[in-house]
Scaffold this active site. Structure first.
Site, PDB file in Angstrom:
ATOM      1  N   HIS A 183      54.521  71.332  29.815  1.00  0.00           N
ATOM      2  CA  HIS A 183      54.221  72.369  30.812  1.00  0.00           C
ATOM      3  C   HIS A 183      55.314  73.420  30.887  1.00  0.00           C
ATOM      4  O   HIS A 183      56.430  73.184  30.418  1.00  0.00           O
ATOM      5  CB  HIS A 183      54.031  71.713  32.186  1.00  0.00           C
ATOM      6  CG  HIS A 183      53.033  70.603  32.169  1.00  0.00           C
ATOM      7  ND1 HIS A 183      53.395  69.275  32.204  1.00  0.00           N
ATOM      8  CD2 HIS A 183      51.682  70.628  32.081  1.00  0.00           C
ATOM      9  CE1 HIS A 183      52.311  68.522  32.151  1.00  0.00           C
ATOM     10  NE2 HIS A 183      51.252  69.311  32.064  1.00  0.00           N
ATOM     11  N   SER A 223      46.334  70.620  33.854  1.00  0.00           N
ATOM     12  CA  SER A 223      47.656  70.617  34.485  1.00  0.00           C
ATOM     13  C   SER A 223      48.267  72.010  34.602  1.00  0.00           C
ATOM     14  O   SER A 223      49.163  72.213  35.401  1.00  0.00           O
ATOM     15  CB  SER A 223      48.613  69.725  33.701  1.00  0.00           C
ATOM     16  OG  SER A 223      48.676  70.144  32.357  1.00  0.00           O
ATOM     17  N   ASP A 238      58.786  70.210  30.619  1.00  0.00           N
ATOM     18  CA  ASP A 238      58.815  68.769  30.337  1.00  0.00           C
ATOM     19  C   ASP A 238      58.211  68.394  28.987  1.00  0.00           C
ATOM     20  O   ASP A 238      57.880  67.238  28.761  1.00  0.00           O
ATOM     21  CB  ASP A 238      58.072  68.019  31.454  1.00  0.00           C
ATOM     22  CG  ASP A 238      56.616  68.442  31.556  1.00  0.00           C
ATOM     23  OD1 ASP A 238      56.221  69.395  30.848  1.00  0.00           O
ATOM     24  OD2 ASP A 238      55.864  67.832  32.330  1.00  0.00           O
TER      25      ASP A 238
END
Ligand SMILES: *[C@@H]1O[C@H](CO)[C@@H](O)[C@H](O)[C@H]1NC(C)=O
Ligand SMILES: *[C@@H]1O[C@H](CO)[C@@H](O)[C@H](O)[C@H]1NC(C)=O
Ligand SMILES: *[C@@H]1O[C@H](CO)[C@@H](O)[C@H](O)[C@H]1NC(C)=O
Length: 387
Positions: free
Chosen positions: A352, A41, A349
């Site tokens: 990240h 991610s 979040d």
């Protein structure tokens, strides 16, 4: 005499200018026509979103003004890398709608690991698109893109030319999820460390395979200080004595650095084994840790707390994630609505980084001062002479 001397001088000038010429050549900017990215991610620009559903709003709000396949409020480091070469942002390989791969493809998906996991996405959230699968995708893409291009028309415009594969920059940012996966299975630090050689071996194989497919220029990020991330600190209990001055969990960061030392060693081995490859190892750990441990210096007010989240010590609760809808005081609210200024947060979040942090990371690494060898991003096609 006079004539000879000036001839000698002229000759010396010629030698000098040809030396200067080759030195300038060796430091010429690299003209990468494409980027092929592999990772999780930290660099997913839409892979997981294409397959498992869009990363919900407010992801993307700062820059794209809408969800954009990224787990951040805006751009990722890989976006800034593409932008620095004048290339459009990378389309996710798995994104079948509206993608343009002429300048590269992104094989990263959120939750990806180096090693295939023995659990499903629904069980643990780790992506089935592990690094070996990402390589398979690249292998297919390289061949099938050429078959499709030969049909002409729009395929010629949306797919890379054959020559692009040997001139492209291959970027990597993966490993963090392999390390957390062991902890989430209740393994001890020693048990996690014990499988790091396996991770590094599999990583090394993939780089070698890409070289076998013609790849020459590699830009490899090490893994970040995941002991500073709420999703790890909230989920795995540690002792107070294991928290450092920045508020991060020391054991996890030690494991990250242990992995990174091994990764650097793998890069050294690869340089010996792949004679035509230029491989840059980039210490993003150091930059991320600097942002978190000295937030004010870099313009942040919140180093650890998530901007888009709800509850807990870090404004993070995995059951009330960014973009989910929860009921507070009888009213339905969107988690993240309270996150007014992501630019003062390092963490977006709980998992990240914010666009503001990603921009800072890019700005720090682009010049080469966190790289081995210490070459800037736009010189990453030059192989250093063997010592
Ligand atoms: C999955 O299971 C196989 C077979 O037991 C094992 O070799 C492999 O290491 C396991 N992978 C992970 C990530 O635990
Ligand atoms: C795809 O991207 C390339 C590179 O930026 C661009 O030149 C081309 O026009 C794009 N093709 C289409 C069909 O959008
Ligand atoms: C890990 O330990 C916790 C607490 O004992 C337990 O609830 C959980 O089920 C365990 N997880 C696994 C994957 O074994």
């Amino acid at each position: 005499m006079e004539a000879r001397r000036s001839f000698g001088g002229f000759f010396a000038m010629l030698v000098l200018s040809s030396l200067v010429g080759s030195a300038t050549l060796a430091h010429a900017s690299c003209d990468f026509p494409a980027i092929f990215n592999f990772g999780d991610s930290n660099s997913d620009t839409g892979g997981l979103s294409a397959v498992y559903g869009q990363a919900p709003s407010p992801h993307g709000e700062t820059y794209f003004r809408q969800p954009a396949g990224r787990y951040s409020d805006g751009r990722l480091v890989v976006d800034f890398i593409a932008q620095s070469f004048g290339l459009p942002y990378l389309s996710a390989y798995l994104d079948a709608v509206g993608s343009n791969f002429s300048h590269g493809a992104n094989f990263a998906t959120s939750g990806s690991t180096i090693r295939p996991q023995n659990t499903t996405f629904r069980q643990t959230g780790y992506s089935p698109i592990s690094l070996d699968v990402q390589f398979n995708e690249f292998y297919e893409f390289r061949r099938r893109s050429q078959v499709a291009r030969s049909r002409g028309g729009v395929y010629e415009k949306l797919l890379p030319k054959e020559e692009v594969f040997s001139r492209a920059l291959y970027t990597f940012d993966i490993g963090q999820n392999d390390l957390t996966a062991g902890y989430f299975l209740n393994m001890s630090t020693n048990e996690v460390k014990a499988y790091i050689p396996d991770l590094l071996g599999q990583f090394k194989n993939v780089v070698s395979h890409i070289y076998g497919e013609g790849g020459r220029y590699f830009w490899i990020h090490n893994t970040g200080p995941f002991g500073c991330l709420p999703y790890v600190m909230e989920r795995i209990p540690i002792l107070v004595s294991q928290v450092d001055r920045a508020g991060c969990a020391t054991p996890f960061n030690e494991v990250a650095r242990h992995f990174n030392r091994g990764l650097k060693e793998v890069v050294t081995q690869l340089r010996k084994e792949l004679p035509l490859a230029a491989i840059t190892y980039v210490d993003v750990y150091a930059v991320k840790y600097a942002l978190i441990s000295k937030p004010v210096k870099y313009g942040f007010k919140q180093p650890l707390r998530a901007c888009c989240g709800h509850g807990g010590k870090y404004n993070f609760d995995m059951h009330m994630g960014c973009g989910s809808k929860i009921t507070v005081g009888g009213k339905e609210v969107l988690v993240g609505n309270s996150c007014k200024d992501p630019s003062v947060y390092v963490n977006w979040d709980g998992y990240h980084y914010t666009e503001a942090a990603n921009k800072q990371i890019f700005d720090h690494i682009v010049g080469g001062s966190f790289s081995d060898p210490p070459v800037p991003l736009n010189k990453a096609c030059h192989r250093l002479p063997s010592p």
